[in-house]
Motif scaffolding. Sequence first.
Motif, mmCIF file in Angstrom:
data_model
loop_
_atom_site.group_PDB
_atom_site.id
_atom_site.type_symbol
_atom_site.label_atom_id
_atom_site.label_comp_id
_atom_site.label_asym_id
_atom_site.label_seq_id
_atom_site.Cartn_x
_atom_site.Cartn_y
_atom_site.Cartn_z
ATOM 1 N N GLY A 19 -43.553 27.372 -23.995
ATOM 2 C CA GLY A 19 -43.750 27.364 -22.452
ATOM 3 C C GLY A 19 -44.375 25.958 -22.012
ATOM 4 O O GLY A 19 -44.747 25.227 -22.764
ATOM 5 N N CYS B 26 -35.254 23.279 -22.806
ATOM 6 C CA CYS B 26 -35.343 23.964 -21.546
ATOM 7 C C CYS B 26 -35.213 22.904 -20.316
ATOM 8 O O CYS B 26 -35.263 23.238 -19.150
ATOM 9 C CB CYS B 26 -36.608 24.714 -21.328
ATOM 10 N N GLY C 256 -44.546 33.538 -16.094
ATOM 11 C CA GLY C 256 -44.319 33.348 -17.519
ATOM 12 C C GLY C 256 -44.243 34.582 -18.294
ATOM 13 O O GLY C 256 -44.781 35.601 -17.654
ATOM 14 N N ASP C 257 -44.086 34.505 -19.489
ATOM 15 C CA ASP C 257 -43.811 35.836 -20.219
ATOM 16 C C ASP C 257 -44.944 36.402 -21.108
ATOM 17 O O ASP C 257 -45.197 37.177 -21.877
ATOM 18 C CB ASP C 257 -42.568 35.799 -21.068
ATOM 19 N N HIS D 212 -39.545 27.574 -14.920
ATOM 20 C CA HIS D 212 -39.900 27.280 -16.137
ATOM 21 C C HIS D 212 -40.865 28.477 -16.620
ATOM 22 O O HIS D 212 -41.469 29.348 -15.832
ATOM 23 C CB HIS D 212 -40.715 26.044 -16.424
ATOM 24 N N ASN D 213 -41.061 28.719 -18.217
ATOM 25 C CA ASN D 213 -41.872 29.628 -18.720
ATOM 26 C C ASN D 213 -43.054 28.898 -18.747
ATOM 27 O O ASN D 213 -43.539 28.233 -19.483
ATOM 28 C CB ASN D 213 -41.167 29.938 -19.931
ATOM 29 N N CYS D 214 -44.215 29.630 -17.775
ATOM 30 C CA CYS D 214 -45.549 28.885 -17.691
ATOM 31 C C CYS D 214 -46.549 29.828 -18.317
ATOM 32 O O CYS D 214 -46.286 31.032 -18.116
ATOM 33 C CB CYS D 214 -45.822 28.695 -16.313
#
Length: 303
Positions: free
Chosen positions: A237, A176, A218-219, A188-190
């Motif tokens: 992440g 990423c 984030g997810d 970004h995925n945090c």
Amino acid sequence: MVRIDDLQLFVRAAEMGSLSAAARLLNLSPAVASASLKRLEQQLGVRLLARSTRNLRLTAEGESYLQHARSALSSLEQGRRILAHGQDQVSGTLLLSAPSDFGRNVLLPWLDELQREHPQLNVRLLLGDRNADLFRQSADIALRYGAPEDSSLVALPLCLENRRVLCASPAYLARCGEPTQIAELAQHNCLLYQLGNRVHDHWRFGQGTSATGVGVSGDRFCDDADVVRRWAVAGVGIAYKSWLDVAGDVQAGRLKLLLPHLRGEPAPLNLMCTHRAQLGKPVQLLRDLLRSRCQAMFEMLDN
């Protein structure tokens, strides 16, 4: 009742053949030494030492009493040594509450080391990220991140300099990309941490007027800080974690620090208790161990 210091003077005078020499050895003035011997003889009702201007010798009663005086002093010294040895032996149960991540991944081996050195010490460890209520829970002491919220508790600092750091796995960064400034965290995925009903999705950096922050998303999120660290290591992440929690992962190459020039939010670690009377020998040993180990880990961050 016979005084111990009087017995000591009598035994030393008999051994050295001189009252003045015994007085010097015991750091007494001649007048005090003479009074001490006179007091002992009056209490016993006999004369122990025959004295002249040049000579000092034991009387028959003194010869008989000397062995008893020596035996009494020896017994008292043996008792002192037993007590001193007992004070070195740490026993009992250490009731401790600690944050999940720090407890599992940092504290456990240190507690194992403490128990190997003191096999009579038992440990009862409660792990969880909610602040333990020390007035209600069965924990004597608690390790907590952040400034103490309850002024009625005693707080002993372990690592006041500790702070949060941004980190991610090499696999995530290869996939990423690595952020070069705070604003890029929004893309970004945090990995988010939840404490109670609050999700920590606003990450702040710096202090005072220079402080800045960024909203992140984030997810996935979790109320267990150790899970957040595990997600970061797994490469899903970016995490914003206490340095003490991830120092081992960074050293091992499982995680990499991001934007290291930024100063993260303070995360001081304190040892908390309800009263100083709870700071017995086991707690003091634990405090000293944690303080030295945490300080060594923090120094790695600045090097």
